[in-house]
Design a protein around this motif. Structure first.
Motif, PDB file in Angstrom:
ATOM      1  N   ARG A 198       1.154  -1.003   0.020  1.00  0.00           N
ATOM      2  CA  ARG A 198      -0.303  -0.065  -0.054  1.00  0.00           C
ATOM      3  C   ARG A 198       0.613   1.316   0.029  1.00  0.00           C
ATOM      4  O   ARG A 198       0.559   2.290  -0.435  1.00  0.00           O
ATOM      5  CB  ARG A 198      -1.071  -0.016   1.403  1.00  0.00           C
ATOM      6  CG  ARG A 198      -1.993   1.053   0.870  1.00  0.00           C
ATOM      7  CD  ARG A 198      -3.440   1.057   1.823  1.00  0.00           C
ATOM      8  NE  ARG A 198      -3.101   1.223   2.632  1.00  0.00           N
ATOM      9  CZ  ARG A 198      -3.365   1.733   3.874  1.00  0.00           C
ATOM     10  NH1 ARG A 198      -5.278   1.013   4.238  1.00  0.00           N
ATOM     11  NH2 ARG A 198      -3.418   1.225   4.893  1.00  0.00           N
ATOM     12  N   GLN A 231       0.546   4.286  -2.614  1.00  0.00           N
ATOM     13  CA  GLN A 231      -0.489   5.530  -2.534  1.00  0.00           C
ATOM     14  C   GLN A 231       0.810   6.528  -3.025  1.00  0.00           C
ATOM     15  O   GLN A 231       0.753   7.174  -3.716  1.00  0.00           O
ATOM     16  CB  GLN A 231      -0.007   5.927  -1.199  1.00  0.00           C
ATOM     17  CG  GLN A 231      -1.194   5.520  -0.144  1.00  0.00           C
ATOM     18  CD  GLN A 231      -1.464   5.461   1.149  1.00  0.00           C
ATOM     19  OE1 GLN A 231      -0.182   4.748   1.235  1.00  0.00           O
ATOM     20  NE2 GLN A 231      -2.478   5.258   2.084  1.00  0.00           N
ATOM     21  N   SER A 259     -12.094  -0.002  -5.990  1.00  0.00           N
ATOM     22  CA  SER A 259     -11.591   0.287  -4.212  1.00  0.00           C
ATOM     23  C   SER A 259     -10.553   0.105  -4.021  1.00  0.00           C
ATOM     24  O   SER A 259      -9.983   0.308  -2.935  1.00  0.00           O
ATOM     25  CB  SER A 259     -11.342  -1.686  -4.629  1.00  0.00           C
ATOM     26  OG  SER A 259     -12.926  -2.668  -5.212  1.00  0.00           O
ATOM     27  N   ARG A 294      -9.772   3.717  -3.120  1.00  0.00           N
ATOM     28  CA  ARG A 294     -11.554   4.282  -1.709  1.00  0.00           C
ATOM     29  C   ARG A 294      -9.538   3.063  -0.707  1.00  0.00           C
ATOM     30  O   ARG A 294      -9.569   3.756   0.393  1.00  0.00           O
ATOM     31  CB  ARG A 294     -12.062   2.530  -1.860  1.00  0.00           C
ATOM     32  CG  ARG A 294     -13.713   3.483  -2.296  1.00  0.00           C
ATOM     33  CD  ARG A 294     -14.355   2.736  -2.744  1.00  0.00           C
ATOM     34  NE  ARG A 294     -15.094   2.420  -0.931  1.00  0.00           N
ATOM     35  CZ  ARG A 294     -15.611   1.405  -0.348  1.00  0.00           C
ATOM     36  NH1 ARG A 294     -15.879   0.154  -1.644  1.00  0.00           N
ATOM     37  NH2 ARG A 294     -15.976   0.979   0.310  1.00  0.00           N
ATOM     38  N   TRP A 295      -9.057   2.138  -1.130  1.00  0.00           N
ATOM     39  CA  TRP A 295      -7.932   1.786  -0.123  1.00  0.00           C
ATOM     40  C   TRP A 295      -6.610   2.528   0.080  1.00  0.00           C
ATOM     41  O   TRP A 295      -6.473   2.817   1.225  1.00  0.00           O
ATOM     42  CB  TRP A 295      -7.764  -0.467  -1.076  1.00  0.00           C
ATOM     43  CG  TRP A 295      -6.754  -0.849  -0.488  1.00  0.00           C
ATOM     44  CD1 TRP A 295      -6.557  -1.584   0.977  1.00  0.00           C
ATOM     45  CD2 TRP A 295      -5.676  -1.266  -0.613  1.00  0.00           C
ATOM     46  NE1 TRP A 295      -5.756  -2.459   1.569  1.00  0.00           N
ATOM     47  CE2 TRP A 295      -5.490  -1.807   0.660  1.00  0.00           C
ATOM     48  CE3 TRP A 295      -5.123  -0.984  -1.673  1.00  0.00           C
ATOM     49  CZ2 TRP A 295      -3.951  -2.623   0.451  1.00  0.00           C
ATOM     50  CZ3 TRP A 295      -3.626  -1.491  -1.798  1.00  0.00           C
ATOM     51  CH2 TRP A 295      -3.220  -2.450  -1.102  1.00  0.00           C
ATOM     52  N   ARG A 340      -7.211   4.779   2.960  1.00  0.00           N
ATOM     53  CA  ARG A 340      -7.182   4.837   4.386  1.00  0.00           C
ATOM     54  C   ARG A 340      -6.193   4.534   4.848  1.00  0.00           C
ATOM     55  O   ARG A 340      -5.435   4.338   4.199  1.00  0.00           O
ATOM     56  CB  ARG A 340      -8.502   3.179   4.400  1.00  0.00           C
ATOM     57  CG  ARG A 340      -9.672   3.898   3.748  1.00  0.00           C
ATOM     58  CD  ARG A 340      -9.855   1.713   3.883  1.00  0.00           C
ATOM     59  NE  ARG A 340     -10.544   1.260   5.001  1.00  0.00           N
ATOM     60  CZ  ARG A 340     -11.669   1.109   5.031  1.00  0.00           C
ATOM     61  NH1 ARG A 340     -12.438   1.808   4.759  1.00  0.00           N
ATOM     62  NH2 ARG A 340     -12.175   0.832   6.447  1.00  0.00           N
ATOM     63  N   ASN A 341      -6.751   4.520   5.826  1.00  0.00           N
ATOM     64  CA  ASN A 341      -5.062   4.742   6.813  1.00  0.00           C
ATOM     65  C   ASN A 341      -5.184   3.502   8.140  1.00  0.00           C
ATOM     66  O   ASN A 341      -4.855   3.458   8.346  1.00  0.00           O
ATOM     67  CB  ASN A 341      -4.767   6.149   7.611  1.00  0.00           C
ATOM     68  CG  ASN A 341      -4.298   6.829   7.017  1.00  0.00           C
ATOM     69  OD1 ASN A 341      -3.456   6.780   5.883  1.00  0.00           O
ATOM     70  ND2 ASN A 341      -5.067   8.341   6.906  1.00  0.00           N
ATOM     71  N   ASP A 342      -6.257   2.994   7.911  1.00  0.00           N
ATOM     72  CA  ASP A 342      -6.177   1.578   8.144  1.00  0.00           C
ATOM     73  C   ASP A 342      -5.756   0.510   7.433  1.00  0.00           C
ATOM     74  O   ASP A 342      -4.434   0.413   6.572  1.00  0.00           O
ATOM     75  CB  ASP A 342      -7.206   1.151   9.156  1.00  0.00           C
ATOM     76  CG  ASP A 342      -8.623   1.304   8.207  1.00  0.00           C
ATOM     77  OD1 ASP A 342      -8.009   0.933   6.754  1.00  0.00           O
ATOM     78  OD2 ASP A 342     -10.077   1.052   8.247  1.00  0.00           O
ATOM     79  N   ASP A 343      -6.091  -0.394   8.745  1.00  0.00           N
ATOM     80  CA  ASP A 343      -5.505  -1.803   7.436  1.00  0.00           C
ATOM     81  C   ASP A 343      -6.520  -2.787   7.443  1.00  0.00           C
ATOM     82  O   ASP A 343      -6.332  -4.169   7.126  1.00  0.00           O
ATOM     83  CB  ASP A 343      -4.284  -2.804   8.524  1.00  0.00           C
ATOM     84  CG  ASP A 343      -5.245  -3.290   9.983  1.00  0.00           C
ATOM     85  OD1 ASP A 343      -6.336  -2.728   9.972  1.00  0.00           O
ATOM     86  OD2 ASP A 343      -4.367  -4.022  11.036  1.00  0.00           O
ATOM     87  N   ARG A 344      -7.196  -2.554   6.808  1.00  0.00           N
ATOM     88  CA  ARG A 344      -8.603  -3.387   5.853  1.00  0.00           C
ATOM     89  C   ARG A 344      -7.848  -3.768   4.821  1.00  0.00           C
ATOM     90  O   ARG A 344      -7.295  -3.336   4.018  1.00  0.00           O
ATOM     91  CB  ARG A 344      -9.609  -2.079   5.997  1.00  0.00           C
ATOM     92  CG  ARG A 344     -10.872  -3.207   5.500  1.00  0.00           C
ATOM     93  CD  ARG A 344     -12.198  -2.999   6.578  1.00  0.00           C
ATOM     94  NE  ARG A 344     -13.121  -3.908   6.564  1.00  0.00           N
ATOM     95  CZ  ARG A 344     -13.896  -3.492   5.258  1.00  0.00           C
ATOM     96  NH1 ARG A 344     -13.977  -2.617   4.179  1.00  0.00           N
ATOM     97  NH2 ARG A 344     -15.047  -4.746   4.646  1.00  0.00           N
ATOM     98  N   ILE A 390     -12.355  -4.748   0.436  1.00  0.00           N
ATOM     99  CA  ILE A 390     -13.497  -3.761   0.157  1.00  0.00           C
ATOM    100  C   ILE A 390     -13.250  -3.748  -1.574  1.00  0.00           C
ATOM    101  O   ILE A 390     -14.634  -3.711  -1.524  1.00  0.00           O
ATOM    102  CB  ILE A 390     -12.001  -2.265   0.386  1.00  0.00           C
ATOM    103  CG1 ILE A 390     -11.415  -2.377   1.486  1.00  0.00           C
ATOM    104  CG2 ILE A 390     -12.632  -1.230  -0.754  1.00  0.00           C
ATOM    105  CD1 ILE A 390      -9.918  -0.960   1.994  1.00  0.00           C
TER     106      ILE A 390
END
Lengths: 189, 189
Positions: B99, B103, B158, B161-162, B165-169, B174
């Motif tokens: 990720r 990013q 997806s 959106r991923w 994010r800043n969490d580890d989902r 997603i």
């Protein structure tokens, strides 16, 4: 010379498409287009920024049409209902009666990498504008994004199918078929 | 100098992303990237055709992965079942654990018109390849086109959106959410 030539824009479009088809997009110049239309280069530049814009100028009012349609739609219509009602209307308004011209345009764009990328860029920008219009109606971001992508996909797929046909089936009917196929597909899990 | 540097490709990718982020894509040169990675320009060109390819080379095996997946899938699975099963698998295989890198890549591409157009072009080419793979399974042309567009839209939406994010989902979760939203949307008429 009159500053305003009646029908100049249409004559320039027609001349450009003829020349792009005959000798290719890259080898066609603005003076050639103006000469074929019986107009001056100055008149050309009163209507279009460059020769590429002749191929894309027709789409300039689409975002405004979409925004207007969504602004006057009943608040309780769902995104998919809005698409199902709106796309056939847009199809008729924007494209009906122009198939020959659009077929020529389609052939020219398909043959040039830069024009194809410009086409993709315009489609992505339109999807962004539709997404923003749905968000302005209070639709959540994910649904807005997906709705916009579906709308653009359905219209583009329908246009491609319509341009490949040789009968007189209306684009609006093909849009309705595409929507049905999409619904069948998406619900089949 | 050794002809083969272990981990050269990854070091070049890392160096390129750092430099693109620090000083912009346009102002970064291949010699700068090679120097930052502690490698030579010749080594760079053994791995990438140009600096732009550093950003897109990771996607080169996607069409092959998709074709392999579709070739071994049971003949009675519907297009939407194939997407629902295949996209989370692809997501995990291609993107999980990367990720931060993605990013950075996303930021670089977003800032350059040419890179954005190249991105759209790659996405359209992928959709074409998926469409062809479905047609090779005997799926009709319209369904194949729509399925391919949905697959690319769901994956792209997806991913976007991923990356925000800043969490580890996990991306696969997603993707599953996006598919559910798509089904709800498309069936709601």
């Amino acid at each position: 010379m009159a500053r305003w030539e009646p029908g100049a824009r249409e004559r320039l479009e027609q001349a450009a498409l003829e020349l792009f088809g005959e000798q290719g997009f890259a080898d066609t110049t603005v003076p050639q287009i103006a000469a074929r239309a019986g107009l001056t280069t100055r008149t050309f530049f009163r209507h279009f920024a460059d020769k590429r814009e002749v191929l894309f100028a027709g789409e300039d009012d689409v975002p405004q049409l979409v925004a207007g349609y969504l602004a006057q739609a009943p608040a309780d219509e769902t995104p998919m209902q809005l698409i199902a009602r709106g796309l056939p209307v847009m199809a008729t308004r924007l494209f009906d009666g122009r198939r020959d011209q659009l077929q020529n345009r389609h052939r020219v764009v398909a043959q040039d990498d830069g024009l194809r990328e410009r086409d993709l860029h315009k489609r992505a920008a339109l999807s962004d504008q539709i997404r923003a219009a749905f968000q302005a109606r209070g639709v959540d971001p994910l649904t807005s994004t997906l709705t916009a992508e579906l709308a653009v996909t359905v219209m583009h797929t329908s246009l491609t199918r319509w341009l490949a046909r040789n009968d007189d089936r209306a684009l609006a009917d093909i849009v309705t078929d595409t929507l049905t196929a999409l619904r069948t597909l998406a619900s089949d899990v």
